[in-house]
Write a protein that holds these residues in place. Structure first.
Motif, PDB file in Angstrom:
ATOM      1  N   GLU B 187       0.807  -1.216   0.000  1.00 29.59           N
ATOM      2  CA  GLU B 187       0.000   0.000   0.000  1.00 29.59           C
ATOM      3  C   GLU B 187       0.839   1.264   0.000  1.00 29.59           C
ATOM      4  OE1 GLU B 187      -3.116   0.110   2.838  1.00 29.59           O
ATOM      5  OE2 GLU B 187      -4.405  -0.978   1.440  1.00 29.59           O
ATOM      6  N   PHE B 188       1.992   1.234   0.653  1.00 30.26           N
ATOM      7  CA  PHE B 188       2.720   2.498   0.723  1.00 30.26           C
ATOM      8  C   PHE B 188       3.256   2.918  -0.640  1.00 30.26           C
ATOM      9  CE2 PHE B 188       6.310  -0.339   1.418  1.00 30.26           C
ATOM     10  CZ  PHE B 188       7.388   0.324   0.863  1.00 30.26           C
ATOM     11  N   ILE B 189       3.540   1.946  -1.501  1.00 31.78           N
ATOM     12  CA  ILE B 189       3.974   2.302  -2.853  1.00 31.78           C
ATOM     13  C   ILE B 189       2.775   2.825  -3.660  1.00 31.78           C
ATOM     14  CG2 ILE B 189       4.904   1.370  -5.010  1.00 31.78           C
ATOM     15  CD1 ILE B 189       7.014   1.626  -2.904  1.00 31.78           C
ATOM     16  N   LEU B 190       1.649   2.160  -3.512  1.00 31.07           N
ATOM     17  CA  LEU B 190       0.437   2.666  -4.183  1.00 31.07           C
ATOM     18  C   LEU B 190       0.116   4.074  -3.691  1.00 31.07           C
ATOM     19  CD1 LEU B 190      -1.902  -0.439  -4.139  1.00 31.07           C
ATOM     20  CD2 LEU B 190      -0.769   0.596  -6.095  1.00 31.07           C
ATOM     21  N   ALA B 191       0.298   4.275  -2.366  1.00 31.04           N
ATOM     22  CA  ALA B 191      -0.006   5.595  -1.806  1.00 31.04           C
ATOM     23  C   ALA B 191       0.899   6.652  -2.430  1.00 31.04           C
ATOM     24  CB  ALA B 191       0.162   5.568  -0.294  1.00 31.04           C
ATOM     25  N   GLU B 192       2.181   6.331  -2.597  1.00 36.03           N
ATOM     26  CA  GLU B 192       3.094   7.284  -3.238  1.00 36.03           C
ATOM     27  C   GLU B 192       2.638   7.568  -4.661  1.00 36.03           C
ATOM     28  OE1 GLU B 192       5.422   8.979  -1.863  1.00 36.03           O
ATOM     29  OE2 GLU B 192       5.132   7.933   0.036  1.00 36.03           O
ATOM     30  N   ARG B 193       2.261   6.503  -5.364  1.00 36.13           N
ATOM     31  CA  ARG B 193       1.812   6.711  -6.752  1.00 36.13           C
ATOM     32  C   ARG B 193       0.563   7.575  -6.781  1.00 36.13           C
ATOM     33  NH1 ARG B 193       0.839   1.391  -9.626  1.00 36.13           N
ATOM     34  NH2 ARG B 193       0.256   2.810 -11.297  1.00 36.13           N
ATOM     35  N   SER B 194      -0.316   7.347  -5.794  1.00 41.71           N
ATOM     36  CA  SER B 194      -1.566   8.122  -5.802  1.00 41.71           C
ATOM     37  C   SER B 194      -1.297   9.592  -5.528  1.00 41.71           C
ATOM     38  CB  SER B 194      -2.538   7.567  -4.775  1.00 41.71           C
ATOM     39  OG  SER B 194      -2.243   8.068  -3.504  1.00 41.71           O
ATOM     40  N   LEU B 195      -0.140   9.889  -4.937  1.00 44.66           N
ATOM     41  CA  LEU B 195       0.215  11.288  -4.716  1.00 44.66           C
ATOM     42  C   LEU B 195       0.891  11.868  -5.954  1.00 44.66           C
ATOM     43  CD1 LEU B 195       1.695  11.061  -1.139  1.00 44.66           C
ATOM     44  CD2 LEU B 195      -0.404  12.216  -1.779  1.00 44.66           C
ATOM     45  N   GLY B 196       1.141  11.024  -6.937  1.00 46.61           N
ATOM     46  CA  GLY B 196       1.735  11.509  -8.165  1.00 46.61           C
ATOM     47  C   GLY B 196       3.202  11.154  -8.333  1.00 46.61           C
ATOM     48  N   ALA B 197       3.793  10.374  -7.419  1.00 41.42           N
ATOM     49  CA  ALA B 197       5.217  10.053  -7.523  1.00 41.42           C
ATOM     50  C   ALA B 197       5.473   9.124  -8.708  1.00 41.42           C
ATOM     51  CB  ALA B 197       5.709   9.405  -6.242  1.00 41.42           C
ATOM     52  N   ARG B 198       6.656   9.311  -9.352  1.00 44.93           N
ATOM     53  CA  ARG B 198       6.981   8.501 -10.533  1.00 44.93           C
ATOM     54  C   ARG B 198       8.087   7.511 -10.199  1.00 44.93           C
ATOM     55  NH1 ARG B 198       5.642  12.227 -14.581  1.00 44.93           N
ATOM     56  NH2 ARG B 198       6.204  10.727 -16.177  1.00 44.93           N
ATOM     57  N   GLY B 199       8.389   6.650 -11.204  1.00 47.62           N
ATOM     58  CA  GLY B 199       9.298   5.522 -11.000  1.00 47.62           C
ATOM     59  C   GLY B 199      10.598   5.806 -10.277  1.00 47.62           C
ATOM     60  N   ARG B 201      11.697   8.261  -8.407  1.00 48.24           N
ATOM     61  CA  ARG B 201      11.539   8.692  -7.023  1.00 48.24           C
ATOM     62  C   ARG B 201      11.134   7.504  -6.131  1.00 48.24           C
ATOM     63  NH1 ARG B 201      11.152  13.321  -4.654  1.00 48.24           N
ATOM     64  NH2 ARG B 201      10.641  12.987  -2.492  1.00 48.24           N
ATOM     65  N   ILE B 202      10.206   6.699  -6.625  1.00 47.94           N
ATOM     66  CA  ILE B 202       9.746   5.564  -5.831  1.00 47.94           C
ATOM     67  C   ILE B 202      10.889   4.595  -5.578  1.00 47.94           C
ATOM     68  CG2 ILE B 202       8.263   3.517  -5.917  1.00 47.94           C
ATOM     69  CD1 ILE B 202       6.097   5.237  -7.029  1.00 47.94           C
ATOM     70  N   MET B 203      11.675   4.335  -6.642  1.00 45.08           N
ATOM     71  CA  MET B 203      12.768   3.377  -6.467  1.00 45.08           C
ATOM     72  C   MET B 203      13.809   3.899  -5.482  1.00 45.08           C
ATOM     73  SD  MET B 203      13.585   1.514 -10.015  1.00 45.08           S
ATOM     74  CE  MET B 203      12.948   2.473 -11.342  1.00 45.08           C
ATOM     75  N   ILE B 204      14.219   5.152  -5.664  1.00 44.03           N
ATOM     76  CA  ILE B 204      15.322   5.639  -4.846  1.00 44.03           C
ATOM     77  C   ILE B 204      14.882   5.959  -3.427  1.00 44.03           C
ATOM     78  CG2 ILE B 204      17.013   7.489  -4.561  1.00 44.03           C
ATOM     79  CD1 ILE B 204      17.254   7.505  -7.595  1.00 44.03           C
ATOM     80  N   SER B 205      13.746   6.636  -3.270  1.00 44.64           N
ATOM     81  CA  SER B 205      13.497   7.005  -1.882  1.00 44.64           C
ATOM     82  C   SER B 205      12.548   6.069  -1.143  1.00 44.64           C
ATOM     83  CB  SER B 205      13.062   8.467  -1.753  1.00 44.64           C
ATOM     84  OG  SER B 205      12.013   8.740  -2.600  1.00 44.64           O
ATOM     85  N   HIS B 206      11.890   5.153  -1.827  1.00 47.30           N
ATOM     86  CA  HIS B 206      10.996   4.272  -1.077  1.00 47.30           C
ATOM     87  C   HIS B 206      11.352   2.795  -1.148  1.00 47.30           C
ATOM     88  CE1 HIS B 206       8.465   7.624  -0.074  1.00 47.30           C
ATOM     89  NE2 HIS B 206       8.599   8.030  -1.323  1.00 47.30           N
TER      90      HIS B 206
END
Ligand SMILES: Nc1ncnc2c1ncn2[C@@H]1O[C@H](COP(=O)(O)OP(=O)(O)O)[C@@H](O)[C@H]1O
Ligand code: SF4
Ligand SMILES: [Mg+2]
Lengths: 267, 298, 326
Positions: B187-199, B201-206
């Motif tokens: 869910e936390f990755i989906l949550a980041e995506r739902s805020l508009g985060a892209r690949g 950023r998700i890979m490096i900071s999450h």
């Protein structure tokens, strides 16, 4: 004035088997319909409740609106603008206006980030320079009733209710107009459920938010929604105002759902 | 009847369940194996880093009159067939061993993480291609691969490092990929995506912060393996070139002169044992401390 | 009531955990009885020590746990605290079985249901065919259709509700004297929840088995249990039969908990009642009553020393000075 969010004849399908697998097994329709022909609208300041058991397609519907899953047919209009068919990169703007809260309060926070960066994250994602993320994080924490000490906490140090508040703060960070809340009280203790619902209510009054609340908890939805849709196997089987549905349920499935709620009284 | 008032700000005075910053260290040290592992690892690292300071002799200095001597106050672990002080050579051998292990494991870790995340988070076709590469490299036994490469490019420390990187990276990448795949739908990755985060950023900071801990633990258990590979190749004369000391070449000398004195073999073997035990104990205890399953139920 | 009628009798159980912050006093002076053939419910909010209590009953506490020397856990006349390794093995899963919140964690994903169920009977001298027969009969009893054929299926081939039924069947295979259910329906939605509760009620008639049912859902407790224990921050604050508790609650915490359940509020309202304040830190307990920082009825004695357990009448008791002074 048109409604804020208008969904019409929406259909979302998932592939159940790959191409080769489908050929081998002789399936001519390797798809499953998660959401079928669903229509509803959400006005400014309104709360719409989406009720159904797990697997009925509620979560998928919520995720389709914000573009996390792709819709195949129908239309989703936000402020008159069509969202179905947008590319992932074009969704950025939509995601500033529609925020989503996920089901698990703790697991939907990035586990190795402090609350401070969880809340400031949206400002970084959208490259917002005219607001100080730190100031904003403090303001938002205060808005959801948490003291500043929480800025330095990690998700696993929070209780379910506290994590839920952080989730609300983060959803509010970009001043959205709509919040989609997937099971906002799931996994919370009864006394905390009330707190979170009160909080969401206050914020709605103060900020003029619209809510789409997805839940299987009928007692909860009763206290917060203006209107309800009952969902079963991907379709809306009944829609109406909350009072109508609780007082005069028409569809047999709704009746069953209401009867299944355990009576909190030993008689 | 009590009147509970409607309110929504109970969190304001709630305590935060905060653990002291170094709680994990405390937990590690409470476990005897963990404490022992940490002690042994520190011992090896400090003695390697301070080899120049701690060595009583120059490791290259010959003392022909004192060849193959047993332990004495002058030579704590005796001398070898050329009269060089074994203790000093062991300390410097440690430097070589750690250098090889840290550089190669470090590079493998970085490469493995990057490739693994790309495979796990990127498009399906990229995943398939990368997996094919990982698995074909992993199909070769390390030693055979090393021997083949050494015959072509010649023996040197850099060759060993290169070979280790080639052979360990796919393993790390595979683990990183699998972990990414399972995190990706959290869910936390989906949550980041739902805020508009892209690949990116998700890979490096999450994703990255969640992959690193389990891989670091694995690395600490792989370090002794690499050190053993280096020692083994040097033992066969395919590693470091003399006069640079390596635990492997010291052992080789020891075996050649085992009829004269057992001390060289003993002295060359002990640091290998200490390193292996130290890193393994440390790695296993760290895993116990950080194992998410044990933490989950709190 | 004499001891022999109680399957389980816990006396003065205290458990603390060694943590980096100091000793965390997770359970303090717990007294608890489970009478033969009764369902005892444990209600309490998360972190109040429900799971710690259950884990102590089976001696499955985390390594950093310390059980107080005075604690006694008498199960069918034997003190669990004194049991050796082999006795404990006989206890867990045979004389006491458990049903967990997440059925997936209790089932092995790579072994067929039939094999897992037959495995439980490893101590019994039955042929393979007989064991399978028992397993199929048990599955049928918990309402799994076509049970003989489904023995060869794997856990992922069943839906969530079915999996929980399978877990119940497995728990009943050994004919345990005590069944412990830790939030068994929290992961399920209302309709499935209702079915599982219905099933448990039925099974209770068929198997002579006592049950400890842990939940934070008051509705389920009211529906299923005979007796109820209310826990708050590591203490039993009130206990009694289900009618006493739901209709004549004495402890302020119980009263407030009942008041804030959205399901019990019959008129539709947007402002829901809550319990203000928060649960105390178990490393640094308040000096007086554990509930005093949040209690609206607090008065002088409450801040001085913790209240003992006072009888309200019959089996109904509460840990509150108000009850003594009433
Ligand atoms: N192994 C442990 N180490 C330290 N604290 C623990 C441990 N297990 C549980 N606790 C603490 O003990 C208290 C009771 O926990 P638990 O029994 O899990 O409550 P519940 O099941 O009612 O939610 C909590 O404060 C929890 O954080
Ligand atoms: S003892 Fe006092 S503080 Fe505690 S619950 Fe009773 S009235 Fe409240
Ligand atoms: Mg629990």
């Amino acid at each position: 004035m048109p409604d804020l969010l208008e969904v019409e004849h929406l259909r979302v399908r998932f592939r159940t088997a790959g191409l080769v697998q489908a050929l081998l097994k002789g399936l001519d329709d390797p798809f499953i319909d998660a959401v079928m022909d669903v229509s509803f609208s959400l006005a400014k300041g309104e709360t719409f409740g989406l009720v159904g058991e797990s697997g009925s397609g509620k979560t998928t519907l919520g995720r389709a609106i914000i573009g996390l899953v792709q819709a195949q047919e129908g239309s989703i209009k936000f402020e008159g603008k069509e969202l179905v068919g947008l590319k992932d990169s074009q969704y950025q703007e939509v995601r500033r206006n529609i925020a989503m809260m996920f089901q698990d309060p703790i697991a939907s926070l990035s586990p190795r980030k402090k609350v401070r960066s969880q809340i400031a994250e949206p400002f970084k994602i959208h490259n917002i320079k005219d607001k100080d993320p730190d100031q904003e994080a403090r303001r938002l924490l205060k808005l959801v009733g948490l003291h500043e000490g929480f800025l330095e906490a990690y998700p696993h140090q929070l209780s379910g209710g506290q994590a839920r508040r952080v989730g609300v703060a983060r959803a509010l960070s970009l001043d959205p107009k709509v919040i989609i809340a997937d099971e906002p009280t799931a996994g919370l203790d009864v006394s905390v459920q009330g707190e979170i619902l009160n909080l969401m209510n206050r914020l709605q009054r103060e900020l003029g938010l619209s809510y789409l609340i997805i839940t299987h908890n009928l007692p909860v939805v009763r206290h917060v929604s203006d209107r309800l849709a009952i969902m079963y196997l991907g379709r809306f089987v009944e829609t109406g105002t909350t009072t109508e549905i609780f007082e005069k349920p028409a569809h047999p499935y709704t009746l069953g759902l209401l009867a299944a709620v355990p009576e909190p009284d030993p008689g | 009847m009590t009147t509970t008032t409607p309110e929504d700000t109970a969190g304001a005075d709630a305590p935060i369940k905060r653990e002291p910053r170094l709680a994990w260290l405390w937990q590690l040290l409470r476990n005897p194996l963990g404490a022992l592992g940490l002690f042994l690892v520190l011992l090896i690292v400090i003695s390697a880093l301070g080899a120049d300071v701690f060595s009583p002799y120059d490791y290259k200095a010959l003392d022909v009159k004192n060849r193959l001597a047993g332990p004495s106050w002058a030579h704590l672990l005796g001398t070898d067939n050329l009269g060089r002080d074994t203790f000093s050579r062991i300390l410097h051998g440690g430097q070589v061993a750690l250098y090889v292990a840290l550089v190669s494991i470090g590079v493998s870790l970085v490469l493995g993480l990057a490739l693994g995340m790309l495979a796990g988070y990127g498009p399906r076709w990229l995943d398939n291609i990368l997996l094919l590469c990982f698995d074909s490299v992993r199909a070769f036994p390390v030693i055979m691969f090393a021997l083949a490469v050494i015959t072509v490019v010649g023996p040197s420390l850099e060759t060993i490092i290169g070979v280790v990187i080639m052979t360990t990276t796919p393993g790390y990448a595979r683990i990183a990929r699998n972990a990414t795949l399972s995190l990706k739908n959290n869910e936390f990755i989906l949550a980041e995506r739902s805020l508009g985060a892209r690949g990116k950023r998700i890979m490096i900071s999450h994703l990255l912060p969640n992959l690193i801990a389990p891989l670091l633990i694995l690395c600490s258990m792989d370090i002794p393996v690499v050190i053993t590979i280096e020692a083994g190749l040097s033992f066969l004369g395919l590693g470091v070139k003399p006069p640079t000391p390596s635990w492997g070449s010291i052992l080789y000398d020891g075996y050649s002169f085992i009829r004269n004195t057992p001390w060289i073999v003993i002295a060359g073997g002990i640091p290998l044992i200490i390193t292996t035990l130290g890193f393994t104990f440390l790695g296993e205890s760290l895993r116990d401390v950080f194992d998410p399953k044990m933490k989950k139920d709190r | 009531m004499s001891t022999s009628e109680n399957v389980l009798d816990v006396r003065d159980l205290s458990v603390s955990f060694n943590t980096a912050r100091g000793s965390l006093r997770a359970l303090r002076h717990i007294d608890l009885k489970v009478p033969q053939n009764k369902i005892v419910g444990i209600v309490g909010e998360s972190g109040c020590g429900k799971s710690t209590l259950i884990n102590s009953l089976l001696r499955l506490l985390a390594p950093n746990a310390v059980v107080d020397d005075n604690s006694e856990i008498i199960f069918e006349g034997e003190d669990v605290m004194e049991m050796g390794k082999s006795d404990l093995q006989g206890l867990r899963g045979q004389r006491i079985s458990m049903i967990f919140q997440d059925p997936m964690t209790a089932l092995n994903p790579v072994i067929s249901i039939g094999a897992q169920m037959s495995d439980i009977l490893y101590r019994q001298k039955l042929t393979k065919a007989q064991k399978r027969e028992r397993a199929a009969a048990m599955l049928a009893q918990v309402g799994i259709p076509d049970s003989v054929r489904r023995l060869d299926d794997y856990p992922h081939q069943f839906s969530g509700g079915m999996r929980q039924r399978i877990c119940i069947a497995m728990a009943l295979m050994m004919n345990p004297s005590l069944l412990i259910a830790d939030e068994p329906t929290t992961a399920l939605d209302v309709t499935l929840e209702a079915q599982i509760i219905h099933l448990m009620k039925e099974l209770r008639e068929d198997f002579e088995c006592s049950m400890l049912f842990v939940s934070h859902n008051l509705g389920l407790i009211a529906e299923l249990c005979d007796e109820v224990i209310v826990m708050y921050a590591g203490e039993v604050v009130e206990q009694g039969n289900v009618h006493d508790l739901f209709h004549r609650a004495q402890h302020p915490y119980t009263q407030m908990l009942l008041e804030c359940d959205p399901a019990r509020i019959s008129e539709t309202r947007k402002d829901l009642p809550t319990i203000s304040g928060s649960v105390p830190d178990l490393v640094d307990l308040p000096q007086g009553c554990i509930f005093s920082p949040r209690c609206p009825k607090r008065y002088e004695p409450c801040n001085e020393s913790p209240p003992g357990t006072f009888e309200v009448g019959g089996q109904h008791s509460a840990r509150c000075f108000k009850v003594r002074d009433a």
